[in-house]
Design a protein around this motif. Sequence first.
Motif, PDB file in Angstrom:
ATOM      1  N   LEU A 160      45.045  49.459  40.481  1.00 38.09           N
ATOM      2  CA  LEU A 160      45.942  48.403  40.033  1.00 38.09           C
ATOM      3  C   LEU A 160      47.277  48.993  39.609  1.00 38.09           C
ATOM      4  O   LEU A 160      47.342  50.100  39.088  1.00 38.09           O
ATOM      5  N   ARG A 161      48.328  48.213  39.821  1.00 35.01           N
ATOM      6  CA  ARG A 161      49.668  48.616  39.386  1.00 35.01           C
ATOM      7  C   ARG A 161      50.474  47.355  39.104  1.00 35.01           C
ATOM      8  O   ARG A 161      50.086  46.254  39.495  1.00 35.01           O
ATOM      9  N   ILE A 162      51.579  47.523  38.447  1.00 37.66           N
ATOM     10  CA  ILE A 162      52.453  46.387  38.162  1.00 37.66           C
ATOM     11  C   ILE A 162      52.940  45.767  39.480  1.00 37.66           C
ATOM     12  O   ILE A 162      53.423  46.466  40.366  1.00 37.66           O
ATOM     13  N   GLY A 163      52.772  44.462  39.596  1.00 36.47           N
ATOM     14  CA  GLY A 163      53.276  43.764  40.767  1.00 36.47           C
ATOM     15  C   GLY A 163      52.492  44.001  42.038  1.00 36.47           C
ATOM     16  O   GLY A 163      53.039  43.851  43.136  1.00 36.47           O
ATOM     17  N   LEU A 164      51.214  44.343  41.934  1.00 36.40           N
ATOM     18  CA  LEU A 164      50.388  44.488  43.133  1.00 36.40           C
ATOM     19  C   LEU A 164      50.341  43.158  43.892  1.00 36.40           C
ATOM     20  O   LEU A 164      50.380  43.119  45.117  1.00 36.40           O
ATOM     21  N   VAL A 165      50.266  42.072  43.143  1.00 36.63           N
ATOM     22  CA  VAL A 165      50.302  40.721  43.716  1.00 36.63           C
ATOM     23  C   VAL A 165      51.595  40.058  43.270  1.00 36.63           C
ATOM     24  O   VAL A 165      51.794  39.815  42.076  1.00 36.63           O
ATOM     25  N   LYS A 166      52.482  39.797  44.207  1.00 37.39           N
ATOM     26  CA  LYS A 166      53.776  39.195  43.899  1.00 37.39           C
ATOM     27  C   LYS A 166      53.812  37.776  44.453  1.00 37.39           C
ATOM     28  O   LYS A 166      53.605  37.574  45.655  1.00 37.39           O
ATOM     29  N   ILE A 167      54.106  36.814  43.589  1.00 37.25           N
ATOM     30  CA  ILE A 167      54.167  35.415  43.984  1.00 37.25           C
ATOM     31  C   ILE A 167      55.621  34.949  43.949  1.00 37.25           C
ATOM     32  O   ILE A 167      56.265  34.961  42.903  1.00 37.25           O
ATOM     33  N   GLY A 168      56.143  34.561  45.121  1.00 35.50           N
ATOM     34  CA  GLY A 168      57.472  33.956  45.177  1.00 35.50           C
ATOM     35  C   GLY A 168      58.637  34.911  45.215  1.00 35.50           C
ATOM     36  O   GLY A 168      59.718  34.581  44.708  1.00 35.50           O
ATOM     37  N   ASN A 206      48.672  36.833  33.628  1.00 35.29           N
ATOM     38  CA  ASN A 206      47.761  37.963  33.799  1.00 35.29           C
ATOM     39  C   ASN A 206      46.592  37.852  32.830  1.00 35.29           C
ATOM     40  O   ASN A 206      45.416  38.001  33.214  1.00 35.29           O
ATOM     41  N   PHE A 207      46.904  37.592  31.557  1.00 33.78           N
ATOM     42  CA  PHE A 207      45.840  37.534  30.552  1.00 33.78           C
ATOM     43  C   PHE A 207      45.064  36.220  30.611  1.00 33.78           C
ATOM     44  O   PHE A 207      43.932  36.150  30.123  1.00 33.78           O
ATOM     45  N   LYS A 208      45.627  35.212  31.223  1.00 34.92           N
ATOM     46  CA  LYS A 208      44.917  33.943  31.396  1.00 34.92           C
ATOM     47  C   LYS A 208      43.916  34.009  32.537  1.00 34.92           C
ATOM     48  O   LYS A 208      42.814  33.464  32.458  1.00 34.92           O
ATOM     49  N   PRO A 230      40.487  39.633  33.695  1.00 34.67           N
ATOM     50  CA  PRO A 230      39.864  40.334  32.564  1.00 34.67           C
ATOM     51  C   PRO A 230      40.873  41.245  31.882  1.00 34.67           C
ATOM     52  O   PRO A 230      41.822  41.725  32.512  1.00 34.67           O
ATOM     53  N   PHE A 231      40.668  41.508  30.615  1.00 35.96           N
ATOM     54  CA  PHE A 231      41.638  42.271  29.828  1.00 35.96           C
ATOM     55  C   PHE A 231      41.972  43.617  30.456  1.00 35.96           C
ATOM     56  O   PHE A 231      43.141  44.011  30.507  1.00 35.96           O
ATOM     57  N   GLN A 232      40.959  44.344  30.944  1.00 28.98           N
ATOM     58  CA  GLN A 232      41.192  45.677  31.494  1.00 28.98           C
ATOM     59  C   GLN A 232      42.095  45.634  32.718  1.00 28.98           C
ATOM     60  O   GLN A 232      42.829  46.591  32.999  1.00 28.98           O
ATOM     61  N   GLN A 233      42.048  44.553  33.468  1.00 36.55           N
ATOM     62  CA  GLN A 233      42.955  44.390  34.598  1.00 36.55           C
ATOM     63  C   GLN A 233      44.302  43.835  34.143  1.00 36.55           C
ATOM     64  O   GLN A 233      45.360  44.302  34.565  1.00 36.55           O
ATOM     65  N   ALA A 234      44.261  42.844  33.271  1.00 38.47           N
ATOM     66  CA  ALA A 234      45.486  42.156  32.851  1.00 38.47           C
ATOM     67  C   ALA A 234      46.489  43.092  32.193  1.00 38.47           C
ATOM     68  O   ALA A 234      47.703  42.941  32.367  1.00 38.47           O
ATOM     69  N   ARG A 235      46.010  44.078  31.442  1.00 37.42           N
ATOM     70  CA  ARG A 235      46.923  44.965  30.718  1.00 37.42           C
ATOM     71  C   ARG A 235      47.773  45.822  31.645  1.00 37.42           C
ATOM     72  O   ARG A 235      48.796  46.382  31.224  1.00 37.42           O
ATOM     73  N   LYS A 236      47.391  45.913  32.905  1.00 35.90           N
ATOM     74  CA  LYS A 236      48.182  46.666  33.879  1.00 35.90           C
ATOM     75  C   LYS A 236      49.190  45.780  34.611  1.00 35.90           C
ATOM     76  O   LYS A 236      49.923  46.259  35.478  1.00 35.90           O
ATOM     77  N   LEU A 237      49.196  44.477  34.298  1.00 34.75           N
ATOM     78  CA  LEU A 237      50.150  43.514  34.856  1.00 34.75           C
ATOM     79  C   LEU A 237      50.210  43.557  36.395  1.00 34.75           C
ATOM     80  O   LEU A 237      51.296  43.659  36.982  1.00 34.75           O
TER      81      LEU A 237
END
Length: 230
Positions: A62-70, A26-28, A31-38
């Motif tokens: 945005l919410r935790i796990g909005l984009v789930k991979i795998g 997420n942080f890689k 942007p920080f403002q998005q990444a902090r919401k995971l």
Amino acid sequence: MNERHRKKRLDALRFVLAIPRSIWYNFKLLPFQQARKLPLLISHRTRIVDTSGSLELNAEQLRIGLVKIGFVTYQGSDFRYDRTRLDLRGKLIVEGELTTGAGSSITITESGTMTVGDHCNIGPKSLVICNREITFGDRVRASWCCTFMDTDQHNLVDDGGQLSNPDRPIVMGDNVWIGCHTIVTKGTQLASCTTVGAGAVVHGRHEEMCTVLAGNPAEVVRRGVKRQIN
């Protein structure tokens, strides 16, 4: 313990195991403002090949796990053994909720841009290779073992030495359903509310809405129908 409770416990365990890797990416990638919401949740059973490309997340909320991979499985897959693969060297644009299944493989090369609308699902053991441009509209659902390729992965030249099989974009409209074991080849365009039957090989422009395509090559077998959206 019944099957329902067992599944809930396994889902919770998978979520917990995904947290460490997900925090890093997420942080890689964001942007920080998005990444902090995971919003990006990556299964621990995912092989990350490359993340030198970019992820653009345009969801309104945005919410935790909005984009789930795998994460998604089905009766023929096993989360323990079906390893997901992500190779992000190009650009991935996500407009909302996206889920990819266990054992799926997504490759976006340096020259590729993959755009995914809201409420989309790419099923288990599916393959996406984007060398130029692949677009999924809103509420596109691909079943298991589907293939999407905008490239032949090799070059053919004519007698004059000119490239005869260039990469061509794939564009899918909204509310498209792709049946299992379907192959969507380069240059395909699917109108909104198209349903593709299992095992079809799809190519060319299909501009008529609310049709069912089937066969190899896929052609219209029924008109005036669309998938019921849950």
